[in-house]
Design a protein around this motif. Structure first.
Motif, PDB file in Angstrom:
ATOM      1  N   GLY A   1       0.809  -1.217   0.000  1.00 51.18           N
ATOM      2  CA  GLY A   1       0.000   0.000   0.000  1.00 51.18           C
ATOM      3  C   GLY A   1       0.838   1.260   0.000  1.00 51.18           C
ATOM      4  N   GLY A   2       2.145   1.114   0.251  1.00 49.84           N
ATOM      5  CA  GLY A   2       3.038   2.252   0.177  1.00 49.84           C
ATOM      6  C   GLY A   2       2.650   3.371   1.120  1.00 49.84           C
ATOM      7  N   ILE A   3       2.766   4.600   0.666  1.00 56.21           N
ATOM      8  CA  ILE A   3       2.490   5.770   1.491  1.00 56.21           C
ATOM      9  C   ILE A   3       1.021   5.844   1.899  1.00 56.21           C
ATOM     10  N   PHE A   4       0.167   5.065   1.242  1.00 59.39           N
ATOM     11  CA  PHE A   4      -1.268   5.117   1.530  1.00 59.39           C
ATOM     12  C   PHE A   4      -1.681   4.090   2.590  1.00 59.39           C
ATOM     13  N   SER A   5      -0.757   3.267   3.062  1.00 60.09           N
ATOM     14  CA  SER A   5      -1.093   2.296   4.103  1.00 60.09           C
ATOM     15  C   SER A   5      -0.988   2.949   5.477  1.00 60.09           C
ATOM     16  N   GLY A   6      -1.602   2.315   6.482  1.00 58.90           N
ATOM     17  CA  GLY A   6      -1.523   2.857   7.836  1.00 58.90           C
ATOM     18  C   GLY A   6      -2.056   4.278   7.885  1.00 58.90           C
ATOM     19  N   VAL A   7      -1.235   5.231   8.349  1.00 57.45           N
ATOM     20  CA  VAL A   7      -1.605   6.647   8.319  1.00 57.45           C
ATOM     21  C   VAL A   7      -1.399   7.137   6.890  1.00 57.45           C
ATOM     22  N   ALA A   8      -2.486   7.229   6.145  1.00 60.19           N
ATOM     23  CA  ALA A   8      -2.401   7.561   4.720  1.00 60.19           C
ATOM     24  C   ALA A   8      -1.682   8.887   4.523  1.00 60.19           C
TER      25      ALA A   8
ATOM     26  N   TYR B   1     -10.068  21.914  -0.328  1.00 61.63           N
ATOM     27  CA  TYR B   1      -9.893  20.604   0.297  1.00 61.63           C
ATOM     28  C   TYR B   1     -10.171  20.700   1.794  1.00 61.63           C
ATOM     29  N   ARG B   2     -10.719  19.599   2.351  1.00 63.42           N
ATOM     30  CA  ARG B   2     -10.945  19.503   3.790  1.00 63.42           C
ATOM     31  C   ARG B   2     -10.065  18.386   4.357  1.00 63.42           C
ATOM     32  N   PHE B   3      -9.942  18.363   5.665  1.00 64.34           N
ATOM     33  CA  PHE B   3      -9.118  17.355   6.333  1.00 64.34           C
ATOM     34  C   PHE B   3      -9.930  16.636   7.400  1.00 64.34           C
ATOM     35  N   ASP B   4      -9.661  15.355   7.517  1.00 67.28           N
ATOM     36  CA  ASP B   4     -10.227  14.563   8.607  1.00 67.28           C
ATOM     37  C   ASP B   4      -9.168  13.553   9.010  1.00 67.28           C
ATOM     38  N   GLY B   5      -8.187  14.038   9.799  1.00 66.05           N
ATOM     39  CA  GLY B   5      -7.042  13.216  10.136  1.00 66.05           C
ATOM     40  C   GLY B   5      -7.386  11.912  10.818  1.00 66.05           C
TER      41      GLY B   5
ATOM     42  N   GLU C   1      -3.092  12.029   6.433  1.00 69.00           N
ATOM     43  CA  GLU C   1      -2.656  13.306   5.869  1.00 69.00           C
ATOM     44  C   GLU C   1      -3.461  13.702   4.626  1.00 69.00           C
ATOM     45  N   THR C   2      -4.362  12.847   4.189  1.00 65.51           N
ATOM     46  CA  THR C   2      -5.067  13.080   2.934  1.00 65.51           C
ATOM     47  C   THR C   2      -5.954  14.312   2.998  1.00 65.51           C
TER      48      THR C   2
END
Length: 761
Positions: free
Chosen positions: A323-330, A476-480, A485-486
């Motif tokens: 999953g690379g950078i998108f795994s765990g804490v995306a 863009y909005r954030f929902d950590g 980080e997406t």
């Protein structure tokens, strides 16, 4: 008469200024005029974010890497279609940039998507054009209306040296000398693709993937004469194994490239790799053990290792978190968290080298990816070194919710200002998730994320991005808690139709607002609101989002529009609508407005543009203009002109001295020239305080700031200012650190002038 001495006649329209006494205005104008070209140099430290190297020693990491070749000793040779300062083909070793080849940028030259090395030469896939017919030379440039694709051969020990294999048509012409080491493969009409997308070499033979012609071509490595060819469906990357056989990625124009095995004479062998069903193979290499390595840019984001077991190849191990950078804490970067794999290679010791660019191979003429990284891993998986060139056509903005956190167009960085210049940043977050949000307009409106403004509204952080040409605004909005980080696509205000043609489900004609009403981050058909006001709102260079969330747009001769922040909807998106918008006419003394920056705390508006006395010059169409006016009591309907300030404007200077962007923060107005010089003015009086220029930390050099929102500033609690300036020449953002002293004030007619510095030097 000085501009500031003009009285403004009332027209009866709203929000027109009433003047200050003429004597006061004339005095302010006189001060500004006297200081315009005699500002003292401010005591600043120059630092930067986003690149391993700052150019202080002449080094930088290129902004994109789409192909690599690794020599047995661990030298890594790279290639890409575009690097802003010409480092498309570079050489790295042990975490250092050793140099770049040159001759792959400008004068019709471009890089490409393949590279190979043997004991004597580096073979580089390149393109050659003619600058729309302006470059003419038989055998040096193609005819008008044509484009060449082929292979440039360079000396392995010094890639700046062309390794000629045919006579130069003119030994005195450096471009003709370069042509003597260029092997033409495809001569196509302009606009058609004919890239060489794979290369492999032994000391005697060169193999090239002629993708558009569906064949592998075989050349003598010394004479560069074609020896043979064979048919392969859309071949891509090639790797030569120790036994002389070849591994070739095939069917690369489709969604599922395959990895086929060929004998040296082109006979297909019957042991293709069993790639996983979800893999997207983008590169191939072979190590000294005979294992085949595949760079998989699919959802796995891994390097796959295949070894032969019982007469057939099997997947035996991997490098990289699945999953690379998108795994765990995306979005959280780190070792083995790959993001957009483009290349893989291996040296004689078994060390593996991985290149990424945030999205994967791109085949546009100047596709710059979303941030280049080159990493080296030991056989046991330990990361040995990494270099990064993460930013291009990008700015920076302090995170309003977290100290020492900085947003760029699609990344987040953390600062530690106790460290030396250039080491004060840490890459902390990649904001774009193409697997979760494939409709993200980063992928369908322009090649770069955009220039950031970060605001905290109703206790939540939002990122607003303008594009390079100020055509539209992305939100863009954030929902950590759920997204790491997406940054989730939340809203969009469209401009011209052409720029948004590829936005899914968008109404025709542009000029619409989209809001993610159902919260899924997709551009659903029922979420668009076309502009039905009767007034076409596309056009204009000045986007600004104030601290209360209102969006302002300066629209040249059509005035200023204000989209009022309407709160948050049920999914947490900020609400903007054409029904809740105010239009302001062009305020005197302007004939055109280019920027409009509103400060709700003081109800002040800072407007820049052109006047009849200081008119617009069409040769400088991105600039902020030649005049700045501060208006107070803006919301009263009858604002007051506090001062009028003539701005630096010398189009005959070398480099040109105009202003391309400005911002307001703390006590000051900060305005930047196209070559990185920042002018600082007292925001209350308009008088000049001083100027900042790139220091020795970055080689006293800046690239061309050619975006409308390329500067921001932030005042820290201790009174220090951080000023960020776009620096697209060498993959970074400049960061000036300045702490005004107790006696800092407007300059007192100082005669100290700043030296001009190099542009892209």
């Amino acid at each position: 008469m000085p501009i500031a001495c003009l009285y403004f006649a009332s027209t009866g329209e709203s929000a027109l200024p009433r003047p200050l006494p003429a004597r006061a205005l004339c005095a302010l104008a006189l001060l500004a005029t006297l200081h315009a070209f005699a500002e003292p140099a401010l005591n600043v430290q120059t630092s930067w974010i986003g690149n391993t190297f700052g150019f202080g020693d002449g080094s930088w990491t290129q902004i994109n890497i789409t192909a690599l070749a690794v020599a047995p000793d661990g030298k890594v040779y790279t290639n890409a279609p575009w690097d802003e300062s010409g480092a498309e083909t570079s050489v790295y070793q042990n975490g250092k940039m050793l140099g770049f080849a040159g001759g792959t940028h400008g004068w019709g030259q471009s890089g490409g998507n393949a590279i190979a090395v043997n004991g004597r030469y580096a073979y580089v896939a390149v393109g050659v054009g003619n600058e729309k017919g302006h470059l003419v030379g038989q055998g040096v440039w193609p005819d008008k209306g044509r484009q060449w694709y082929g292979i440039s051969r360079r000396q392995i020990g010094d890639t700046t040296r062309v390794a000629a294999f045919q006579p130069a048509v003119n030994n005195l012409d450096p471009h003709a000398k370069a042509a003597a080491g260029f092997q033409l493969v495809n001569d196509v009409p302009t606009g058609m693709r004919g890239d060489i997308n794979g290369l492999a070499a032994s000391d005697t033979t060169l193999y090239a993937s002629n993708t558009s012609q569906n064949r592998i071509e075989v050349y003598d490595a010394e004479s560069m004469q074609r020896k043979s060819q064979w048919s392969v469906s859309a071949p891509g990357r090639i790797a030569r194994a120790g036994d002389g056989t070849l591994w070739v990625l095939t069917d690369t124009r489709g969604a599922r490239p395959q990895a086929a095995h060929f004998a040296a004479d082109g006979q297909r062998l019957k042991d293709d790799l069993p790639l996983p069903a979800d893999s997207v193979a983008v590169d191939v290499a072979v190590d000294s053990q005979g294992r085949v390595l595949i760079a998989d840019n699919g959802p796995r984001q891994q390097v796959l290792f295949f070894a032969k077991r019982d007469g057939a190849y099997a997947l035996t191990s991997t490098l990289g978190e699945r999953g690379g950078i998108f795994s765990g804490v995306a979005g959280k970067p780190g070792p083995q968290r790959f993001n957009g794999l483009t290349g893989v290679g291996v040296d004689a010791r078994g060390n593996v080298y991985v290149a990424t660019n945030g999205v994967g191979p791109r085949f546009e003429p100047t596709g710059a990816g979303l941030g280049a990284t080159l990493e080296s891993y030991a056989p046991d998986g330990r990361r040995l070194w990494q270099v990064e060139g993460l930013l291009f056509v990008d700015g920076a903005w302090m995170d309003p919710a977290r100290p020492d956190s900085v947003y760029t167009g699609n990344k987040r960085f953390e600062l530690d200002l106790s460290k030396p210049a250039g080491q004060q940043w840490k890459y902390a977050g990649f904001l774009t998730n193409r697997f979760r949000y494939p409709d993200d307009p980063v992928f369908n409106t322009d090649q770069w994320p955009g220039l950031p403004i970060a605001r905290q509204l109703k206790g939540r952080t939002f990122l607003f991005l303008t594009d390079m040409y100020a055509d539209h605004l992305k939100i863009y909005r954030f929902d950590g808690g759920r997204e790491g980080e997406t940054a989730t696509p939340s809203g969009f205000i469209a401009g011209r139709e052409r720029a948004v043609l590829k936005v899914p489900n968008a109404p025709k004609g542009g000029d619409w607002i989209w809001r993610d009403a159902n919260g899924n981050g997709s551009f659903d058909a029922d979420e668009f609101t076309p502009n039905t006001t009767g007034t076409h709102l596309a056009g204009g260079w000045g986007w600004w989002v104030d601290t209360r969330g209102d969006i302002w747009r300066a629209r040249d001769s059509k005035g200023i529009n204000r989209f009022h922040f309407g709160g948050l909807d049920a999914k947490g998106n900020p609400i903007y609508s054409y029904a809740d918008m105010t239009a302001y006419p062009v305020p005197p003394p302007f004939s055109e407005v280019k920027r409009a920056i509103y400060d709700p705390q003081t109800d002040s508006m800072y407007v820049t543009g052109y006047t009849p006395e200081a008119p617009f010059d069409r040769g400088f169409w991105k600039e902020v203009g030649r005049v700045l006016v501060r208006y107070d009591e803006w919301s009263s309907g009858n604002p007051v002109v506090r001062y009028t300030l003539p701005l630096p404007w010398d189009t005959r200077a070398k480099p040109v001295s105009t202003l391309i962007g400005l911002t307001v923060e703390g006590r000051y107005v900060f305005a930047v020239e196209p070559v990185g010089t920042v002018h600082v003015y007292d925001k209350n009086t308009g008088t000049a305080v001083g100027a900042m220029q790139p220091g020795p930390e970055v080689g006293r050099a800046s690239g061309w700031v050619d975006v409308p929102n390329g500067i921001s500033a932030s005042r820290r609690n201790d009174g220090e200012y951080l000023v960020f300036v776009e620096e697209d020449a060498r993959g970074k953002v400049l960061m000036y650190r300045w702490k005004p002293t107790a006696n800092t004030s407007a300059s007192r007619f100082s005669t100290h002038t700043l030296p001009r510095h190099r542009r892209n030097a």
